[in-house]
Design an enzyme around this catalytic site. Structure first.
Site, short mmCIF file in Angstrom:
data_model
loop_
_atom_site.label_atom_id
_atom_site.label_comp_id
_atom_site.label_asym_id
_atom_site.label_seq_id
_atom_site.Cartn_x
_atom_site.Cartn_y
_atom_site.Cartn_z
N ASP A 1 0.83 -1.20 0.00
CA ASP A 1 0.00 0.00 0.00
C ASP A 1 0.87 1.26 0.00
O ASP A 1 0.74 2.13 0.86
CB ASP A 1 -0.93 -0.01 1.23
CG ASP A 1 -1.77 -1.27 1.29
OD1 ASP A 1 -2.93 -1.22 0.85
OD2 ASP A 1 -1.26 -2.31 1.73
N ASP B 1 -1.82 -2.85 -3.78
CA ASP B 1 -2.16 -1.43 -3.76
C ASP B 1 -0.90 -0.63 -4.03
O ASP B 1 -0.45 0.20 -3.22
CB ASP B 1 -2.82 -1.03 -2.45
CG ASP B 1 -4.32 -1.33 -2.45
OD1 ASP B 1 -4.83 -1.78 -3.50
OD2 ASP B 1 -4.96 -1.14 -1.42
N TYR C 1 -1.63 4.43 -5.86
CA TYR C 1 -2.87 5.09 -5.40
C TYR C 1 -3.20 6.28 -6.29
O TYR C 1 -2.31 6.91 -6.85
CB TYR C 1 -2.69 5.58 -3.96
CG TYR C 1 -2.91 4.48 -2.95
CD1 TYR C 1 -4.18 4.19 -2.47
CD2 TYR C 1 -1.84 3.71 -2.49
CE1 TYR C 1 -4.39 3.18 -1.55
CE2 TYR C 1 -2.04 2.70 -1.56
CZ TYR C 1 -3.32 2.44 -1.10
OH TYR C 1 -3.51 1.44 -0.18
N HIS D 1 9.42 -38.11 -29.06
CA HIS D 1 9.57 -38.39 -30.50
C HIS D 1 8.30 -38.96 -31.09
O HIS D 1 7.87 -38.57 -32.18
CB HIS D 1 10.73 -39.36 -30.74
CG HIS D 1 10.85 -39.78 -32.17
ND1 HIS D 1 11.16 -38.87 -33.17
CD2 HIS D 1 10.69 -40.97 -32.80
CE1 HIS D 1 11.19 -39.48 -34.34
NE2 HIS D 1 10.90 -40.76 -34.13
N HIS E 1 2.26 -43.23 -39.26
CA HIS E 1 2.38 -44.09 -38.09
C HIS E 1 1.12 -44.10 -37.23
O HIS E 1 0.90 -45.04 -36.46
CB HIS E 1 3.58 -43.65 -37.24
CG HIS E 1 4.90 -43.87 -37.90
ND1 HIS E 1 5.44 -45.11 -38.12
CD2 HIS E 1 5.80 -42.99 -38.41
CE1 HIS E 1 6.61 -45.00 -38.72
NE2 HIS E 1 6.85 -43.72 -38.91
N ASP F 1 6.05 -39.09 -37.32
CA ASP F 1 5.34 -38.95 -38.59
C ASP F 1 5.95 -37.78 -39.35
O ASP F 1 6.07 -36.68 -38.80
CB ASP F 1 3.84 -38.73 -38.37
CG ASP F 1 3.06 -40.03 -38.38
OD1 ASP F 1 3.56 -40.99 -38.98
OD2 ASP F 1 1.98 -40.09 -37.79
N HIS F 2 6.32 -38.02 -40.61
CA HIS F 2 7.03 -37.00 -41.40
C HIS F 2 6.02 -36.04 -42.03
O HIS F 2 5.78 -36.04 -43.24
CB HIS F 2 7.89 -37.67 -42.47
CG HIS F 2 8.95 -38.55 -41.89
ND1 HIS F 2 9.91 -39.17 -42.67
CD2 HIS F 2 9.24 -38.90 -40.60
CE1 HIS F 2 10.72 -39.87 -41.89
NE2 HIS F 2 10.32 -39.73 -40.63
#
Length: 504
Positions: A51, A84, A87, A180, A189, A216-217
């Site tokens: 504050d 706070d 202000y 992977h 795959h 997977d390519h």
């Protein structure tokens, strides 16, 4: 003055004690802030103030002056602000001069000039090849290097436990797992059933945001039927065009599929992630945006990383170099190492162009790094021919975080894992399974973009003007008591007080 603002609580860095790991495991949205504690003494010291932001008025400057005196005497590590901060009505915007007038120009003592850090992402790399049963049945009589994997059941059990612990301890707003093999895919795959059965439940429990893979390519994006996890395949680093799609499988969760060469970029901010897929020429093919809605109730800080590389839950943990602009950018590519053939060199050039545009921090490799049979040893010329001599763009001279693929297991796995390769090319980082934590160190200009509204600065118990906060008594206090939290620090009431709680 370097600084960091973390929603409801501001920290003049940092890293504080292991406050509540039990509670933290149940609140995966909380960020964890890392701090290198350079002192040799086994203590951490910090100040707490709340504050305060009044342009130096109401004795703010005098309090700041004494904070500097005490801060110097204690040799503080950081400062906690309980809210706070400005202000009466906060800041109007990131260029509001009141930020300077109430903070930078007030807390000028040398002892208060501490850096501010924030962690934003934990990336867990998991060794998926040993999970796949057909490699052990080995009907094709292929060679695999299982020296550090056998006995397999024991290795997989330890790996699953380590993954649970690493993800459970993560406080990063973003959690990403890299393996992977696919979990979900409509490519050649398809799904990897062993990974679906053994790893997917762990990812779901810990609310992982993204699973990134190769194998997977192709390039693809699928979503999870349960929760909000995204499955991202970036396996187009060289040979592709399988023209083999599992139509009908996972169709209700498929958002994008490209049966060709390319790569992926990821840009992370605290609450937003941008993912783009590019083809071999660097042309954007698909863009998705993910929002991460984080509700921060209180600050959890853990002193978990006192050195550059540590071991946590049996997984090597690497602290990625911090940056200044409030965004983390990286590329992901997989199934690439073919000595420049099958368009590997063309993909590498486009990665360099996109990397320069984004100002990337690092590159993720999703495995099958050296075709067809990995490396024969640390002096294998394929390392230079397929990596060092291919990814030559200046923007790609950043850390590469790699995981082993099934083809890498055909060769000498210890060669790819050896630190000797980092002497040949300092970018190379490859472990069987590990965690990378990436975060920021902010300058005064950079931090302004991270300012957010303060919340949960109120007392739980207080005899001051505001008294107890009913909502916190009902919703927050039971959680703190259940997890045996020793201290709750707040502001809101303009006073200093200490109240005991029978449950804490």
């Amino acid at each position: 003055m370097a600084q960091f603002w973390s929603n409801s609580i501001v920290i003049w860095p940092l890293l504080l004690s292991c406050l509540c790991l039990n509670l933290a495991r149940n609140m995966a949205e909380f960020p964890r802030i890392e701090h290198y504690h350079k002192r040799n003494i086994a203590r951490i010291a910090f100040l707490v103030v709340g504050d305060w932001g009044r342009g130096g008025n109401f004795n703010q400057s005098r309090v700041a002056s004494q904070m500097g005196v005490i801060g110097k005497k204690l040799g503080i590590d950081f400062v906690v602000s309980t809210g706070d901060n400005f202000y009466n009505d906060g800041l109007k915007g990131v260029n509001d001069p009141f930020f300077q007038q109430s903070f930078t120009s007030i807390y000028t003592a040398k002892s208060l000039q501490k850096p501010w850090y924030t962690g934003i992402v934990d990336i867990v790399f998991i060794d998926t090849t040993p999970f796949v049963g057909k490699y052990f049945d080995n009907a094709k009589n292929q060679k695999f290097d299982w020296k550090d994997v056998l006995p397999r059941d024991k290795y997989l059990s330890a790996l699953r436990k380590s993954m649970h612990l690493a993800l459970g301890k993560s406080r990063a707003p973003w959690k990403i797992v890299v393996g992977h093999h696919t979990i979900r895919s409509i490519g050649h795959h398809g799904d990897t059933q062993e990974i679906v059965d053994q790893l997917l439940p762990i990812l779901e429990v810990h609310k992982v945001d993204m699973y990134i893979n190769g194998h997977d390519h192709c390039l693809e994006h699928l979503s999870n039927k349960k929760g909000t996890m995204h499955f991202l395949t970036s396996g187009g680093g060289s040979k592709a065009w399988k023209n083999d799609i599992h139509n009908g499988k996972n169709n209700d969760t498929v958002h994008f599929y490209y049966d060709g060469q390319g790569f992926m970029s990821v840009s992370l901010m605290h609450r937003m992630a941008n993912v783009l897929f590019y083809d071999v020429s660097g042309k954007p093919l698909y863009h998705m945006r993910i929002r991460n809605c984080i509700c921060i109730l209180l600050l959890l800080i853990a002193c978990l990383c006192l050195s550059k590389v540590t071991v946590t839950a049996r997984l090597v943990q690497i602290q990625q170099r911090i940056r200044l602009n409030g965004v983390i950018n990286f590329l992901a590519v997989g199934d690439w190492g073919r000595k420049g053939t099958f368009n590997q060199s063309a993909v590498a050039r486009s990665m360099g162009e996109v990397g320069a545009k984004l100002g990337i921090d690092f590159v993720v490799s999703t495995g099958d790094n050296f075709y067809k049979d990995g490396l024969t040893g640390v002096r294998d010329t394929a390392f230079a021919q397929s990596f060092t001599n291919i990814y030559t763009s200046r923007s790609l001279q950043k850390p590469w975080y790699a995981i082993l693929g099934n083809h890498d297991y055909h060769g000498n796995t210890k060669a790819q894992l050896s630190p000797l390769l980092r002497k040949r090319d300092r970018r190379w980082n490859c472990y069987r399974s590990y965690t990378v934590r990436a975060g920021f160190r902010h300058s005064p200009e950079d931090i302004k973009s991270c300012l957010e509204n303060c919340c949960w600065t109120s007392p739980i118990r207080s005899i001051g003007k505001q008294g107890d906060t009913k909502e916190l008594l009902e919703k927050l206090l039971p959680i703190l008591e259940a997890n045996k939290i020793p201290i709750y620090i707040n502001g809101h009431n303009h006073c200093l007080e200490h109240i005991n709680n029978t449950g804490m």
